[in-house]
Design a protein around this motif. Structure first.
Motif, mmCIF file in Angstrom:
data_model
loop_
_atom_site.group_PDB
_atom_site.id
_atom_site.type_symbol
_atom_site.label_atom_id
_atom_site.label_comp_id
_atom_site.label_asym_id
_atom_site.label_seq_id
_atom_site.Cartn_x
_atom_site.Cartn_y
_atom_site.Cartn_z
ATOM 1 N N SER A 147 5.520 7.672 -1.834
ATOM 2 C CA SER A 147 4.770 6.515 -2.353
ATOM 3 C C SER A 147 5.698 5.313 -2.452
ATOM 4 O O SER A 147 6.919 5.468 -2.391
ATOM 5 C CB SER A 147 4.288 6.788 -3.783
ATOM 6 N N ALA A 148 5.126 4.152 -2.711
ATOM 7 C CA ALA A 148 5.929 2.959 -2.984
ATOM 8 C C ALA A 148 6.619 3.129 -4.336
ATOM 9 O O ALA A 148 6.126 3.863 -5.198
ATOM 10 C CB ALA A 148 5.035 1.739 -3.018
ATOM 11 N N MET A 149 7.755 2.459 -4.527
ATOM 12 C CA MET A 149 8.443 2.504 -5.827
ATOM 13 C C MET A 149 7.461 2.028 -6.905
ATOM 14 O O MET A 149 6.689 1.093 -6.663
ATOM 15 C CB MET A 149 9.685 1.606 -5.790
ATOM 16 N N ARG A 208 -6.170 3.320 -3.622
ATOM 17 C CA ARG A 208 -5.100 3.474 -4.612
ATOM 18 C C ARG A 208 -4.812 4.947 -4.882
ATOM 19 O O ARG A 208 -5.728 5.771 -4.949
ATOM 20 C CB ARG A 208 -5.465 2.755 -5.916
ATOM 21 N N GLY A 209 -3.556 5.250 -5.032
ATOM 22 C CA GLY A 209 -3.143 6.645 -5.248
ATOM 23 C C GLY A 209 -3.208 7.465 -3.965
ATOM 24 O O GLY A 209 -3.103 8.688 -3.977
ATOM 25 N N GLY A 210 -3.357 6.762 -2.822
ATOM 26 C CA GLY A 210 -3.660 7.431 -1.553
ATOM 27 C C GLY A 210 -2.548 8.271 -0.951
ATOM 28 O O GLY A 210 -2.802 9.035 -0.018
ATOM 29 N N GLY A 213 3.312 7.492 2.531
ATOM 30 C CA GLY A 213 1.929 7.790 2.149
ATOM 31 C C GLY A 213 1.095 6.530 2.234
ATOM 32 O O GLY A 213 1.607 5.440 2.544
ATOM 33 N N PHE A 214 -0.217 6.680 2.017
ATOM 34 C CA PHE A 214 -1.091 5.543 1.716
ATOM 35 C C PHE A 214 -1.480 4.687 2.906
ATOM 36 O O PHE A 214 -2.338 3.839 2.791
ATOM 37 C CB PHE A 214 -0.379 4.686 0.643
ATOM 38 N N GLN A 215 -0.839 4.868 4.092
ATOM 39 C CA GLN A 215 -1.161 3.939 5.178
ATOM 40 C C GLN A 215 -1.508 4.644 6.467
ATOM 41 O O GLN A 215 -1.172 5.805 6.665
ATOM 42 C CB GLN A 215 0.021 2.998 5.411
#
Ligand code: ADP
Ligand code: ASP
Ligand code: MG
Length: 403
Positions: A41-43, A150-152, A135-137
């Motif tokens: 995840s992002a920081m 969000r939270g992806g 993650g997330f993208q």
């Protein structure tokens, strides 16, 4: 040899010190001879900051560009963790989602992963390397960068576990498992060692953000067992898996809350067939999701009051849509966004009568007014005044013996 997905959430990579800590954990798993795919995840706080920046330019920031912006958060942490592993002497390499690629469908900021290519990464794993993936993208069919809600990163981890057919999917986070309530808000909350997909899905969809609900949904669909554990301690975490072998001696497994909802009441609506459809059809067309609906008995047989809840973000759009709706007439429109939704969840409810009554009585004893109610087979949700949130959770926690 075991193939594993290890997913690290925002707090787990929230500082350089924590990135080094996570890298050591990955090194340990890798040195046991496991094949490791890491999802990052992002920081912590980074995605929120980027959203804030976009809003300071425009509240209606173009979603394609917003996805490009948000995807940078995961790019930073992915590079840093890969660098940290190399520094520890571990062979590791990162891929951005477009380099793999991870393909998605659906609208920007809320896309879904549909497939990804496994070839390059499997080759690298077989050569003894650790693969690091943000993650997330993902990537849309026209080659644009997308994000998946969000939270992806949880959903990315589960999708990778499925598509790479891994032996495990481990979600490392800042708490050491799924608790009966948010342990950061309710200190007496207890860890749940094993929980079914159904219960976890209900809990996460009503506010327990420890697992993203669409990730749980995918895990349930493909029967991918998940482990939620702490990045910072060695304590046993929570296993999320099929319903069998779980003890349902308790009616309620957990209590969750969210402050994402708003309540609208239309007073003095005509009481005739078709009126509810006339109210809700334009909302649906505007992609406004209605959650709970209550219609009062009409005292005069002519007019009635209808209360319903929607996402707080949709409040303005909903009021506008209702006011523009020529098909309906009402005397007054009240709205309240200072509400919270409190939910009790438990597969044991199916076989235990009286949970609904106990919940309502407990809230009444605390002088907490219930503004709306909805139920499913294993969940009861109520809308209450936002200021009573903690009181309600504590009371329900104690009445259902979760302490
Ligand atoms: P990550 O960044 O690792 O994905 P999140 O912040 O998304 O972590 O989720 C972890 C947080 O979820 C915890 O810090 C905790 O405050 C919150 N949480 C809410 N409900 C629960 C619950 N029932 N059990 C555990 N944590 C919960
Ligand atoms: N960084 C993204 C978010 O904050 C995804 C994630 O953390 O899972 O929502
Ligand atoms: Mg999360």
């Amino acid at each position: 040899m075991t193939k594993k997905v290890l997913k690290f959430g925002g707090t787990s990579v929230g500082s350089i010190e924590r990135i080094l800590h996570a890298a050591n954990l990955i090194k340990k798993e890798h040195s046991k001879g496991n094949e490791i795919i890491v999802v990052v995840s992002a920081m912590s706080g980074n995605t929120n900051e980027l959203i804030k920046k976009s809003k300071s330019i425009s509240e209606k920031f173009i979603k394609r560009e917003l996805d490009l912006l948000l995807s940078t958060g995961e790019q930073i942490s992915t590079a840093l963790i890969t660098g940290a592993l190399n520094e520890l002497g571990v062979k590791a390499k990162s891929w951005m989602s477009w380099q793999i690629p991870i393909l998605t469908e659906g609208e920007h900021t809320n896309a879904r992963i549909i497939n990804m290519s496994v070839k390059k990464i499997n080759k690298y794993l077989s050569e003894g390397g650790v693969a690091i993936i943000p993650g997330f993208q993902g990537l849309s069919s026209v080659g644009d960068i997308t994000t998946i809600g969000r939270g992806g990163s949880d959903a990315t981890a589960v999708a990778i576990a499925k598509i790479f057919n891994t032996d495990s999917c481990e979600i490392y986070t800042d708490v050491d498992g799924v608790y009966s309530s948010d342990p950061n808000k309710i200190p007496v909350a207890k860890k749940i060692p094993k929980i079914s997909y159904d219960e976890m899905l209900e809990l996460s969809s009503v506010g327990a953000k420890v697992m993203q609900s669409s990730a749980v949904q995918t895990a349930m669909m493909y029967e991918i067992p998940l482990q939620v554990k702490s990045t910072f301690t060695n304590r046993e975490g929570t296993e999320i898996f099929n319903q069998e072998n779980i003890d349902y001696s308790k009616a309620v497994t957990g209590v969750a809350y969210s402050k994402d909802d708003a309540k609208i009441t239309l007073i003095g609506v005509q009481d005739k067939p078709g009126v509810a459809a006339d109210i809700f059809e334009p909302l649906d067309k505007n992609q406004i999701n209605v959650d709970m609906v209550i219609q009062n008995i009409s005292p005069d047989g002519k007019t009635t009051d209808i209360t319903f809840t929607i996402k707080r973000n949709d409040l303005k759009k909903t009021i506008e849509t209702l006011n523009l709706n020529k098909k309906i007439k009402f005397k007054n429109l009240n709205h309240n966004d200072k509400v919270s939704k409190i939910s009790v969840v438990g597969a044991g409810m199916v076989t235990t009568p009286g949970v609904t009554f106990k919940m309502f009585r407990a809230l009444a004893d605390e002088n907490i007014n219930i503004l709306a109610i909805s139920t499913s087979e294993i969940k009861i949700s109520v809308i209450i005044d936002e200021t009573k949130t903690l009181e309600a959770i504590k009371k329900l926690h104690s009445i259902f013996k979760l302490n």
